[in-house]
Design an enzyme around this catalytic site. Structure first.
Site, PDB file in Angstrom:
ATOM      1  N   GLU A 256     -75.846  80.304  10.897  1.00  0.00           N
ATOM      2  CA  GLU A 256     -76.757  79.428  11.605  1.00  0.00           C
ATOM      3  C   GLU A 256     -76.634  78.052  10.955  1.00  0.00           C
ATOM      4  OE1 GLU A 256     -80.823  80.735  11.738  1.00  0.00           O
ATOM      5  OE2 GLU A 256     -81.434  78.902  12.795  1.00  0.00           O
TER       6      GLU A 256
ATOM      7  N   ARG B 155     -76.374  92.594   1.087  1.00  0.00           N
ATOM      8  CA  ARG B 155     -76.136  91.178   0.823  1.00  0.00           C
ATOM      9  C   ARG B 155     -75.911  90.955  -0.661  1.00  0.00           C
ATOM     10  NH1 ARG B 155     -79.545  88.231   3.992  1.00  0.00           N
ATOM     11  NH2 ARG B 155     -79.461  86.404   2.697  1.00  0.00           N
TER      12      ARG B 155
ATOM     13  N   LYS C  60     -81.881  80.117   2.321  1.00  0.00           N
ATOM     14  CA  LYS C  60     -81.644  78.728   2.724  1.00  0.00           C
ATOM     15  C   LYS C  60     -82.940  77.919   2.706  1.00  0.00           C
ATOM     16  CE  LYS C  60     -78.797  79.903   6.156  1.00  0.00           C
ATOM     17  NZ  LYS C  60     -78.084  79.771   7.425  1.00  0.00           N
TER      18      LYS C  60
HETATM   19  P1  ATP Z   1     -81.215  82.759   5.438  1.00  0.00           P
HETATM   20  O1  ATP Z   1     -81.955  84.017   5.789  1.00  0.00           O
HETATM   21  O2  ATP Z   1     -81.362  82.314   4.028  1.00  0.00           O
HETATM   22  O3  ATP Z   1     -81.386  81.662   6.437  1.00  0.00           O
HETATM   23  P2  ATP Z   1     -79.031  83.922   6.770  1.00  0.00           P
HETATM   24  O4  ATP Z   1     -78.579  85.234   6.303  1.00  0.00           O
HETATM   25  O5  ATP Z   1     -79.909  83.926   7.967  1.00  0.00           O
HETATM   26  O6  ATP Z   1     -79.696  83.171   5.559  1.00  0.00           O
HETATM   27  P3  ATP Z   1     -76.863  82.918   8.279  1.00  0.00           P
HETATM   28  O7  ATP Z   1     -76.391  81.534   8.419  1.00  0.00           O
HETATM   29  O8  ATP Z   1     -77.487  83.545   9.459  1.00  0.00           O
HETATM   30  O9  ATP Z   1     -77.843  82.944   7.038  1.00  0.00           O
HETATM   31  O10 ATP Z   1     -75.713  83.845   7.718  1.00  0.00           O
HETATM   32  C1  ATP Z   1     -74.449  83.933   8.293  1.00  0.00           C
HETATM   33  C2  ATP Z   1     -73.808  85.215   7.890  1.00  0.00           C
HETATM   34  O11 ATP Z   1     -73.711  85.296   6.477  1.00  0.00           O
HETATM   35  C3  ATP Z   1     -74.608  86.405   8.350  1.00  0.00           C
HETATM   36  O12 ATP Z   1     -73.730  87.361   8.891  1.00  0.00           O
HETATM   37  C4  ATP Z   1     -75.273  86.894   7.117  1.00  0.00           C
HETATM   38  O13 ATP Z   1     -75.482  88.275   7.167  1.00  0.00           O
HETATM   39  C5  ATP Z   1     -74.277  86.505   6.025  1.00  0.00           C
HETATM   40  N1  ATP Z   1     -74.971  86.292   4.766  1.00  0.00           N
HETATM   41  C6  ATP Z   1     -75.972  85.428   4.514  1.00  0.00           C
HETATM   42  N2  ATP Z   1     -76.416  85.557   3.250  1.00  0.00           N
HETATM   43  C7  ATP Z   1     -75.669  86.537   2.686  1.00  0.00           C
HETATM   44  C8  ATP Z   1     -75.643  87.141   1.386  1.00  0.00           C
HETATM   45  N3  ATP Z   1     -76.476  86.769   0.419  1.00  0.00           N
HETATM   46  N4  ATP Z   1     -74.736  88.108   1.170  1.00  0.00           N
HETATM   47  C9  ATP Z   1     -73.880  88.488   2.129  1.00  0.00           C
HETATM   48  N5  ATP Z   1     -73.856  87.962   3.359  1.00  0.00           N
HETATM   49  C10 ATP Z   1     -74.739  86.999   3.649  1.00  0.00           C
HETATM   50 MG    MG Z   2     -79.511  84.301   9.977  1.00  0.00          MG
END
Ligand code: ATP
Ligand code: MG
Length: 553
Positions: A35, A261, A271
């Site tokens: 995102e 994760r 984030k």
């Molecule tokens: P936040 O919840 O902090 O906004 P997010 O997981 O929603 O983070 P995205 O931009 O949606 O962030 O993540 C893009 C991809 O990266 C998704 O498939 C997510 O599962 C993966 N991802 C994000 N954080 C992690 C992590 N700590 N470990 C492994 N994969 C991750």
């Molecule tokens: Mg997300």
């Protein structure tokens, strides 16, 4: 660095192997779906290495898809930084960049299909009421009074939502599934809500935006994704993922698989929290070298190879766990120990004068102790030098193998010197150490068999260049700052210490992000933003050893 040749298998690769063997799929298509509401971090790197790595190894494809359904929180700055970071990590996406917003027309069509099938309805409960009606994990929810509206009325209300005739929060489109489901996500989840927000891709075309769960599965299907890999918190959402695809007319049937994760000690990965660090100026920006972001790690001096190697070492499982910071650090240390040329820099200088030495000499010094192929460089040696203040003591002990008054030490790549006397200022602080040198000890031990054990580094006071040296350390003082009531209060006040030191002249040409081992001091690189010929700035990437482990001993 040699990245492990054969990738260790994991449960996802086993699923893919089985799907290919059974003929369920003939090729593999993954996607990385960030995102654009922040910069990528080391957790994303795990997902990137997994998705793009699988595509590479199976000669498949991996899309970069911006999951952009929350216009208020998103920004084109994030889109650009994400593209840059994925490329820097060493990956190329297949074809054009994808945006979920590319599919807004199709998504709207599928919403109409669900309404027409009696599987979606326009609700007029307020968000608070909706929460009340939803029930809890132990109590079933109850149906909204709008749940059984006729199809025609739903179509008319949804049309109004789309046309901007409905205020935010007054209406939403919900799937009609099961208000008593043990899975909360299945209790008539919202599919669309009204938002009068300008979107970075679609401008003001839309004032209704689809929710993640509705968007993601359809985007996957439209792109022909075979294996949709996400983190464990989406496990329950898989039911909704399948429900949507089962109930609309769409050919492809991607499957979602979840993995744990990455959590790293001494940092935060959400984030929202990273954003807070930036907006409250607790760090200098998303690319502050203390941030766990890809751009921060890069600026700090981490190589893309070391991050890929880290992702390889941690593997992919379904077990939640927290990785020690030292395992990330050992990846970069292993890389730089092999590959970083050596150089000399004095971070906390004290003047040293060799009274029996004449004109400046140019010494030739190897760039790497075990790799002659990395060549040699010229280092000026002169009468006036700087050494590290901590490398001299008026009185030593057996353990102290550096320069002591009346004793000898070797200057790295140069001669053996002996400290004769010191000069101090009014406060008793040493200002100059006066020495003599043994001219017959360049590259060899003293002839008479004197044993000189210690070796210290130095720079020529006349020829060295002044440099700002930024010593970075962990940003937080506790292993799990995210668990603290106020995570910002656990920031390490010593996470950045600025030194004004001197570096050997060859470092004038140091390229940004290109690491050196400053002999005995750690790994450093020129800062990619602030360093210039007029004002050299070096960042400490990592120390030579794990100093935190030492404290724990
Ligand atoms: P936040 O919840 O902090 O906004 P997010 O997981 O929603 O983070 P995205 O931009 O949606 O962030 O993540 C893009 C991809 O990266 C998704 O498939 C997510 O599962 C993966 N991802 C994000 N954080 C992690 C992590 N700590 N470990 C492994 N994969 C991750
Ligand atoms: Mg997300």
């Amino acid at each position: 660095m040699s990245e492990s040749e054969a990738r260790p298998s994991n449960f996802i690769r086993q699923i893919i192997d089985a799907d290919l063997a059974s003929g369920k799929h003939t090729s593999v298509h993954t996607r990385f779906p960030p995102e654009p509401n922040g910069y990528l971090h080391i957790g994303h790197a795990k997902s990137i290495c997994l998705n793009f790595g699988i595509a590479q190894d199976y000669q498949g494809q991996c899309n970069l898809r911006f999951d952009d359904t929350n216009p208020e929180k998103e920004d084109i700055e994030y889109v650009e930084s994400i593209k840059k970071d994925v490329n820097w990590l060493g990956f190329e996406w297949s074809g054009e960049i994808c945006y979920s917003s590319n599919y807004f027309d199709q998504l709207y069509g599928y919403a109409l299909e669900l309404i027409n099938k009696g599987l979606a309805y326009v609700d007029e409960l307020t968000p608070e009421e909706m929460r009340e009606y939803r029930g809890t994990l132990t109590e079933p929810g109850k149906p909204s009074p709008y749940r059984d509206r006729p199809v025609a009325e739903n179509l008319a209300q949804f049309e109004k939502m789309k046309n901007g005739e409905v205020e935010e929060g007054k209406m939403s489109l919900r799937a009609k599934i099961d208000m008593a489901s043990p899975f909360m996500v299945m209790r008539d989840p919202v599919l669309y809500r009204v938002r009068f927000a300008t979107h970075h891709q679609t401008g003001d075309k839309w004032c209704i935006y689809p929710m993640y769960d509705f968007t993601h599965c359809i985007s996957d299907a439209l792109e022909g994704i075979t294996h949709s890999l996400c983190t464990l918190e989406f496990q329950d959402n898989r039911r909704l993922y399948d429900w949507v695809l089962d109930n609309i007319t769409i050919e492809s049937q991607p499957r979602q698989y979840e993995f744990s994760r990455l959590n790293l000690e001494y940092t935060v990965m959400s984030k929202r929290k990273l954003n807070q660090l930036v907006t409250e100026q607790l760090v200098s920006g998303w690319d502050d070298p203390r941030m766990p972001t890809i751009s921060g790690l890069r600026r700090r001096g981490f190589t893309a190879a070391s991050i890929r190697e880290f992702c390889q070492r941690i593997g992919v499982t379904k077990q939640d766990n927290t990785i020690e910071m030292s395992s990330l650090e050992s990846c970069i240390r292993d890389d730089l120990n092999e590959n970083a040329p050596r150089a000399m820099a004095v971070l906390d200088p004290v003047k040293l004068v060799i009274e029996n030495f004449g004109d400046t000499e140019i010494l030739t010094v190897g760039n790497h102790p075990n790799k002659p192929e990395m060549g040699e460089r010229e280092v000026p040696f002169s009468r006036d030098l700087y050494i590290e203040r901590e490398d001299f003591r008026e009185e030593g002990n057996k353990k102290y193998k550096r320069l002591v008054l009346g004793k000898e030490v070797r200057l790295r790549g140069a001669y053996v010197i002996k400290a004769e006397r010191v000069e101090k200022d009014a406060d008793g602080k040493i200002t100059t150490i006066f020495c003599t040198y043994d001219a017959d000890t360049l590259g060899k031990n003293p002839e008479d068999g004197r044993k000189v054990k210690g070796v210290i580094h130095w720079v020529s006071a006349e020829k060295a260049l002044p440099a700002e040296i930024r010593l970075y350390d962990r940003l937080f003082t506790v292993p799990n700052p995210g668990a603290a009531e106020d995570f910002a209060s656990t920031i390490n006040p010593d996470s950045l210490i600025v030194m004004n030191g001197f570096v050997e002249p060859s470092l004038a040409a140091a390229a940004p992000e290109h690491a050196f081992q400053f002999e005995r001091m750690g790994y450093f690189c020129a800062d990619n933003k602030d360093s210039s010929a007029e004002h050299l700035v070096f960042n400490r990437t990592v120390g030579l050893r794990d100093s935190w482990a030492k404290i724990a001993d």
